[in-house]
Write a protein that holds these residues in place. Structure first.
Motif, mmCIF file in Angstrom:
data_model
loop_
_atom_site.group_PDB
_atom_site.id
_atom_site.type_symbol
_atom_site.label_atom_id
_atom_site.label_comp_id
_atom_site.label_asym_id
_atom_site.label_seq_id
_atom_site.Cartn_x
_atom_site.Cartn_y
_atom_site.Cartn_z
ATOM 1 N N GLY A 250 0.745 -1.076 0.043
ATOM 2 C CA GLY A 250 0.175 0.041 -0.119
ATOM 3 C C GLY A 250 0.756 1.510 -0.018
ATOM 4 N N ASN A 251 2.291 1.170 0.352
ATOM 5 C CA ASN A 251 2.965 2.587 0.362
ATOM 6 C C ASN A 251 3.266 3.205 -0.904
ATOM 7 N N ARG A 252 3.331 2.214 -1.665
ATOM 8 C CA ARG A 252 3.648 3.002 -3.219
ATOM 9 C C ARG A 252 2.539 3.622 -3.685
ATOM 10 N N GLN A 253 1.236 3.079 -3.530
ATOM 11 C CA GLN A 253 -0.057 3.697 -4.155
ATOM 12 C C GLN A 253 -0.336 4.948 -3.164
ATOM 13 N N ALA A 254 -0.097 4.983 -1.809
ATOM 14 C CA ALA A 254 -0.167 5.990 -0.911
ATOM 15 C C ALA A 254 0.699 7.097 -1.392
ATOM 16 N N PHE A 255 2.047 6.927 -1.627
ATOM 17 C CA PHE A 255 3.075 7.910 -2.295
ATOM 18 C C PHE A 255 2.484 8.565 -3.275
ATOM 19 N N VAL A 256 1.769 7.914 -4.159
ATOM 20 C CA VAL A 256 1.209 8.504 -5.465
ATOM 21 C C VAL A 256 0.003 9.309 -4.958
ATOM 22 N N ASP A 257 -0.877 8.618 -4.237
ATOM 23 C CA ASP A 257 -2.028 9.343 -3.792
ATOM 24 C C ASP A 257 -1.747 10.869 -3.058
ATOM 25 N N ARG A 258 -0.721 10.680 -2.222
ATOM 26 C CA ARG A 258 -0.378 11.926 -1.482
ATOM 27 C C ARG A 258 -0.113 13.193 -2.147
ATOM 28 N N PHE A 259 0.476 12.837 -3.589
ATOM 29 C CA PHE A 259 0.896 13.815 -4.495
ATOM 30 C C PHE A 259 -0.575 14.378 -5.060
ATOM 31 N N LYS A 260 -1.480 13.713 -5.213
ATOM 32 C CA LYS A 260 -2.463 14.060 -5.968
ATOM 33 C C LYS A 260 -3.372 14.925 -5.039
ATOM 34 N N MET A 261 -3.143 15.023 -3.844
ATOM 35 C CA MET A 261 -4.089 15.928 -3.143
ATOM 36 C C MET A 261 -3.896 17.322 -3.341
ATOM 37 N N ALA A 262 -5.069 18.020 -3.200
ATOM 38 C CA ALA A 262 -4.939 19.406 -3.463
ATOM 39 C C ALA A 262 -4.643 20.112 -2.181
ATOM 40 N N LYS A 263 -3.697 21.215 -2.593
ATOM 41 C CA LYS A 263 -2.935 21.657 -1.379
ATOM 42 C C LYS A 263 -3.655 22.945 -1.031
ATOM 43 N N ASP A 264 -3.583 23.280 0.391
ATOM 44 C CA ASP A 264 -3.907 24.661 0.875
ATOM 45 C C ASP A 264 -3.071 25.582 0.680
ATOM 46 N N THR A 265 -3.145 26.419 -0.329
ATOM 47 C CA THR A 265 -2.222 27.315 -0.585
ATOM 48 C C THR A 265 -2.083 28.581 0.165
ATOM 49 N N SER A 266 -3.006 28.602 1.244
ATOM 50 C CA SER A 266 -3.181 29.942 2.244
ATOM 51 C C SER A 266 -2.655 29.547 3.615
#
Length: 317
Positions: free
Chosen positions: A231-247
């Motif tokens: 699950g860690n490799r998929q999680a690594f990719v999933d985290r980069f897909k998350m929208a970031k709070d830019t403020s």
């Protein structure tokens, strides 16, 4: 026409052979959790259930210490990055560290939600499960970002804050680990979940170190093998897909806890300019820049980076 068709078949055949070769040489199965536990746990390791995960953590040192030091690692790392710090700190303090969801032996969030809010919620539940009411909170990179966001959300739970090359401000990296680049690239990031060459992991670790000679084979093995936890490799990719709070960084100025800002002068991923931003915004802070260090000074130069931490802890502990 026959010549074109024959050429196309040859090209497709070669492409298929190359693909098969890549899978054979660089495709890696997940390593069973029991195998990883046998290698990457010790007598101090424990597991606690939080939100459907069995979280790997270590709680060491003086158990009568009511304000323990909590150490949080960064992206693609694990609690082991603080091994040397812990060996020293536990002589006079209680020291707690965990494998964050998505990394190490803990594995992925079941709902695949890697937002900052979900990480701070996890940290609150983890500390509550251990009956920790207040702590000194320290974090590197992603761990630093979690730490300062948690401090804003739960100020009563944090007595002091230590930010080690912490994420949070809008970023202009001078160099990015190749694994991070692949993790952010559509299509290629899907391939990364089953084809994970060790040399990419090695290059990525070397990228965040200043002194490449300190990147040992055993260090690379640890990063590589824990990446292969189910699950860690998929999680690594999933985290980069998350929208970031830019403020969110605009709220850093509201943190009232005494804060140590610890930074590698040669950090290319989160350059030292970001340390100066924390220094400018945090009301009560001490800034220490470590020469000849990269993004993970607690691992690259553990004793040198620990000295300012010990000094910081002595002040009104």
């Amino acid at each position: 026409m026959k010549y074109l068709s024959k050429s196309l078949k040859i090209i497709l055949s070669c492409a298929a052979l190359i693909t098969i070769g890549i899978i054979i040489f660089f495709g890696h199965r997940d390593i069973p959790l029991n195998e990883l536990k046998a290698k990457y746990t010790n007598a101090a390791s424990s597991f606690i259930s939080v939100d459907g995960m069995e979280v790997h953590f270590r709680d060491e040192g003086d158990q009568t210490d009511t304000i323990p030091i909590v150490l949080i690692h960064g992206t693609a790392s694990s609690l082991h990055t603080f091994d040397t710090w812990t060996d020293s700190l536990k002589k006079s303090n209680r020291v707690i560290r965990m494998d964050l969801p998505a990394y190490g032996l803990t594995g992925p969030f079941p709902d695949r939600n890697y937002s900052m809010a979900h990480y701070t919620e996890f940290l609150k539940k983890f500390l509550t499960a251990l009956k920790i009411k207040q702590c000194v909170l320290a974090g590197n990179s992603l761990g630093g970002q979690i730490a300062w966001n948690f401090t804003l959300e739960q100020p009563e739970m944090v007595k002091k804050l230590i930010l080690i090359d912490a994420a949070g401000y809008p970023l202009s990296s001078k160099s990015v680990p190749v694994a991070f680049k692949i993790g952010r690239t559509p299509v290629l990031n899907k391939v990364l979940t089953f084809i994970t060459p060790r040399f990419i992991v090695k290059a990525s670790v070397e990228n965040v170190y200043f002194d490449k000679s300190k990147v040992t084979e055993s260090l690379v093995d640890r990063y590589f093998e824990l990446t292969l936890r189910e699950g860690n490799r998929q999680a690594f990719v999933d985290r980069f897909k998350m929208a970031k709070d830019t403020s969110a960084y605009k709220n850093i100025k509201h943190i009232q806890q005494p804060t140590l800002i610890l930074w590698g002068a040669k950090d290319l991923l989160i350059p030292v300019e970001n340390a100066n931003k924390f220094h400018k915004d945090l009301p009560i802070n001490t800034l220490v820049i470590l020469d000849n260090n990269g993004h993970t000074p607690m691992e690259e130069s553990p004793m040198e980076s620990l000295k300012p931490v010990l000094d910081f802890l002595k002040n009104d502990k």
